[in-house]
Structures are given as C-alpha cells and as structure tokens.
Design a protein around this motif. Structure first.
Motif, PDB file in Angstrom:
ATOM      1  N   ILE A 102       1.097  -1.406  -0.324  1.00  0.00           N
ATOM      2  CA  ILE A 102      -0.183   0.098   0.547  1.00  0.00           C
ATOM      3  C   ILE A 102       0.744   1.312   0.304  1.00  0.00           C
ATOM      4  O   ILE A 102       0.406   2.000  -1.240  1.00  0.00           O
ATOM      5  CB  ILE A 102      -0.974  -0.330   1.536  1.00  0.00           C
ATOM      6  CG1 ILE A 102      -1.677  -1.363   1.064  1.00  0.00           C
ATOM      7  CG2 ILE A 102      -1.499   1.161   1.159  1.00  0.00           C
ATOM      8  CD1 ILE A 102      -2.925  -0.511   0.143  1.00  0.00           C
ATOM      9  N   ASN A 103       2.194   1.184   1.088  1.00  0.00           N
ATOM     10  CA  ASN A 103       2.523   2.238   1.236  1.00  0.00           C
ATOM     11  C   ASN A 103       3.714   2.514  -0.069  1.00  0.00           C
ATOM     12  O   ASN A 103       3.645   3.574  -0.933  1.00  0.00           O
ATOM     13  CB  ASN A 103       2.647   2.487   2.565  1.00  0.00           C
ATOM     14  CG  ASN A 103       1.513   3.187   3.572  1.00  0.00           C
ATOM     15  OD1 ASN A 103       1.092   4.017   3.054  1.00  0.00           O
ATOM     16  ND2 ASN A 103       1.614   2.411   4.725  1.00  0.00           N
ATOM     17  N   PRO A 104       4.774   1.892   0.017  1.00  0.00           N
ATOM     18  CA  PRO A 104       5.691   1.621  -0.898  1.00  0.00           C
ATOM     19  C   PRO A 104       5.097   1.746  -2.464  1.00  0.00           C
ATOM     20  O   PRO A 104       5.734   2.890  -3.051  1.00  0.00           O
ATOM     21  CB  PRO A 104       5.858   0.172  -0.870  1.00  0.00           C
ATOM     22  CG  PRO A 104       6.084   0.276   0.935  1.00  0.00           C
ATOM     23  CD  PRO A 104       4.322   0.808   0.676  1.00  0.00           C
ATOM     24  N   LEU A 105       3.573   1.465  -3.179  1.00  0.00           N
ATOM     25  CA  LEU A 105       3.203   1.604  -4.334  1.00  0.00           C
ATOM     26  C   LEU A 105       2.744   2.757  -4.472  1.00  0.00           C
ATOM     27  O   LEU A 105       2.504   3.721  -5.531  1.00  0.00           O
ATOM     28  CB  LEU A 105       2.466   0.170  -4.569  1.00  0.00           C
ATOM     29  CG  LEU A 105       1.949   0.508  -5.839  1.00  0.00           C
ATOM     30  CD1 LEU A 105       2.900   0.134  -7.195  1.00  0.00           C
ATOM     31  CD2 LEU A 105       1.048  -0.489  -6.332  1.00  0.00           C
ATOM     32  N   ALA A 106       2.561   3.213  -3.498  1.00  0.00           N
ATOM     33  CA  ALA A 106       1.682   5.098  -3.489  1.00  0.00           C
ATOM     34  C   ALA A 106       2.421   5.747  -3.773  1.00  0.00           C
ATOM     35  O   ALA A 106       2.299   6.753  -4.510  1.00  0.00           O
ATOM     36  CB  ALA A 106       0.507   5.083  -2.255  1.00  0.00           C
TER      37      ALA A 106
END
Length: 306
Positions: free
Chosen positions: A124-128
């Motif tokens: 979630i956070n890395p890809l965003a």
C-alpha cells in the motif's frame, strides 16, 4: 482444509464488527496460487473500509486485509517454481486469514534479502509513494509533505530526495518525529507553527498531502499558482473546498491505477520498489499473534503472524 479468517458481515467500527470465523477453504481455482500467510500488517487502508467508507465497492461478507507476505503451498503448473517460496498474495482475497488464494500472475515474489516484517508492508504505502513520484516527479523541486511521520510520507520524502528534489520539508504534529525525520534528510516543521507552514507552502513547488481539512486549506492558500498540490488522503477526516485562487490540485487514489498495470508492468514495478525499500528507513513494528486480533484493530502499524 480448514481456514480461519477475520471477517465482517456488516460495516462499523472494526472492534465491533470484525469476527474470527473458521470454515473449509474452497477448492483452488485454475491459475491461482494458495499461500499460507506468515505476516500481515494493520494499516489505515485495512481498517477504513470496514467502517463502510467504501461500501459502494465492497461486497459483504468480506475478509479484511489488503497486504501481507506468505509462502506458496499450491500452484498451477505454470507457476510450480513458486511452491515453497515467499510471495505477496495481492489483489485477490483479503489477507487477514491463514490461507489466501490469489492470481499467480499478480503474486509478487519476495527476494531472500527482504525480511518478513518489511515484505508484509511492501504494497500500500510503497506502491502509492512510487506511483505519486512517477506521476508528479520531484526532480529539481522543493517538496512539502504533510503527516510527515506516516509510513507513506517518510517514503515519499526519502525517495523524492533520491530522485533529485532540492529540499524536502515534513510537517508533523508530534515533536517525537523531528529527529527521525532529520535522520532521513527531511527537514521537520511543526504543524502548529502556522507562519512557518505558510512560508514553506509559498516557496514549495509540490505538496504531497495526506491530511486535508484546515491544514490543506492553509497550505493551498499560501502556495504559488504554478505549484502542484497532490492530495492522497484525508487523515483529518475533513474535506476541503477548492477556491479559484488555489494552484492545481490532483487527487491520487491507488486503486485508480491498479487496473491499468498489466501483469508484466505490475511485476516490474515491484522489482524496482524492492531495491528502494530495502535501502530506506521505515517504521518499526510490534509483532502480535493472530489470536490477539481484537488488539490488532487498535494498532495501525502492527504486523501479526498467522
């Protein structure tokens, strides 16, 4: 095969509507992997849908959880090499269960150098952060972050610097974040120092905002019209109304980009992310057993083992 999952059959606060349910796992569909979960995080993106915020795109009953890491125990012939390997079983079933089925083409292999605690939080956070920096590049720009102590913001800040941002400033609510942000090369500024916030906003080329509400309005009101404001969250719970004198505002929702990523591009994106993620500072974790699931709903940065 018996499978225990954390499910919700109605919307509401996670601690009241989330239940542990055990049932026989349905047969594996063609082209799918079966993954025995090792660890999954508790993220705001996991908890908010349970409350009903996105009820228009959720079919109940549902298994909670969007990310995590596990080991492949069954696979189609085309993916037999993955049996026994760790993967991220993404874009299939909810991950807060013992066994997750996911499309083989979308499962992300985990390099041996990546620990479970990091792999479990690699979606979630890395890809965003990766997508936002690709869509709105920071090279040669002065960057301002809100909610700078959050996982997504600290990755945005570190990766913006690596991609050539001239300066990165991070707005934080708690003083405990200041030293941590400095260690990452992010210049901290306290949210209550509104004169400093407005001055930085006026000098910033790009703002990545996760808060919305009054802070977003204060920043937008001070920004130059040539700058860009990227809104990717509303942690304040308060929306904001756009005004004519504001700079350009872009709304980022990760789900809007997933369908456009073909399996090959999806896999290639994570191959890039792994090398960046392993070299970055990230939040610490507290490990709790699957049986303590009620406690998990109250910890937004907790990883648990199945």
């Amino acid at each position: 095969m018996e499978n225990t999952a954390l499910c919700y059959r109605q919307f509401g606060e996670p601690e009241t509507v989330l239940w542990r349910e055990t049932a026989i796992k349905a047969p594996l569909q063609p082209g799918y992997l079966r993954v025995q979960m090792l660890m999954a995080p508790v993220n705001a993106s996991d908890l908010i849908p349970i409350t009903g915020a996105y009820r228009h795109r959720i079919t109940l009953p549902a298994v909670a959880g969007y990310e995590g890491v596990g080991r492949v125990i069954a696979a189609p012939g085309s993916a037999a090499a993955l049996i026994g390997k760790r993967v991220l079983p993404l874009r299939g079933e909810g991950t807060w269960q013992q066994y997750v089925d996911c499309p083989a083409t979308l499962a992300i292999p985990v390099p041996d150098t990546i620990p479970d605690t990091l792999a479990a939080r690699a979606f979630i956070n890395p890809l965003a952060a990766w997508l936002m920096l690709s869509l709105y590049p920071p090279q040669g720009k002065r960057v301002l972050l809100t909610a700078a102590g959050s996982d997504c913001a600290i990755l945005l800040g570190q990766w913006a610097r690596r991609q050539g941002a001239t300066e990165v400033y991070g707005i934080h609510r708690s003083a405990v974040h200041a030293d941590r942000l400095r260690a990452m090369g992010i210049i901290p500024v306290a949210q209550h120092e509104l004169d400093s916030v407005r001055a930085l906003a006026a000098a910033s080329d790009i703002v990545y905002d996760a808060t919305g509400g009054e802070l977003a309005l204060a920043i937008l009101g001070a920004m130059d019209k040539s700058a860009a404001f990227i809104c990717y969250g509303l942690l304040s719970g308060q929306p904001f109304a756009l005004q004519r004198h504001f700079p350009s505002v872009h709304w980022f929702h990760i789900r809007n980009y997933l369908d456009a990523l073909a399996p090959e591009a999806w896999q290639a994106t994570f191959r890039d992310i792994w090398s960046w993620l392993v070299a970055s500072h990230y939040s610490d974790t507290t490990l709790l057993p699957f049986t303590d699931w009620l406690i998990l709903t109250r910890h937004l940065r907790t990883a648990f083992v199945s």
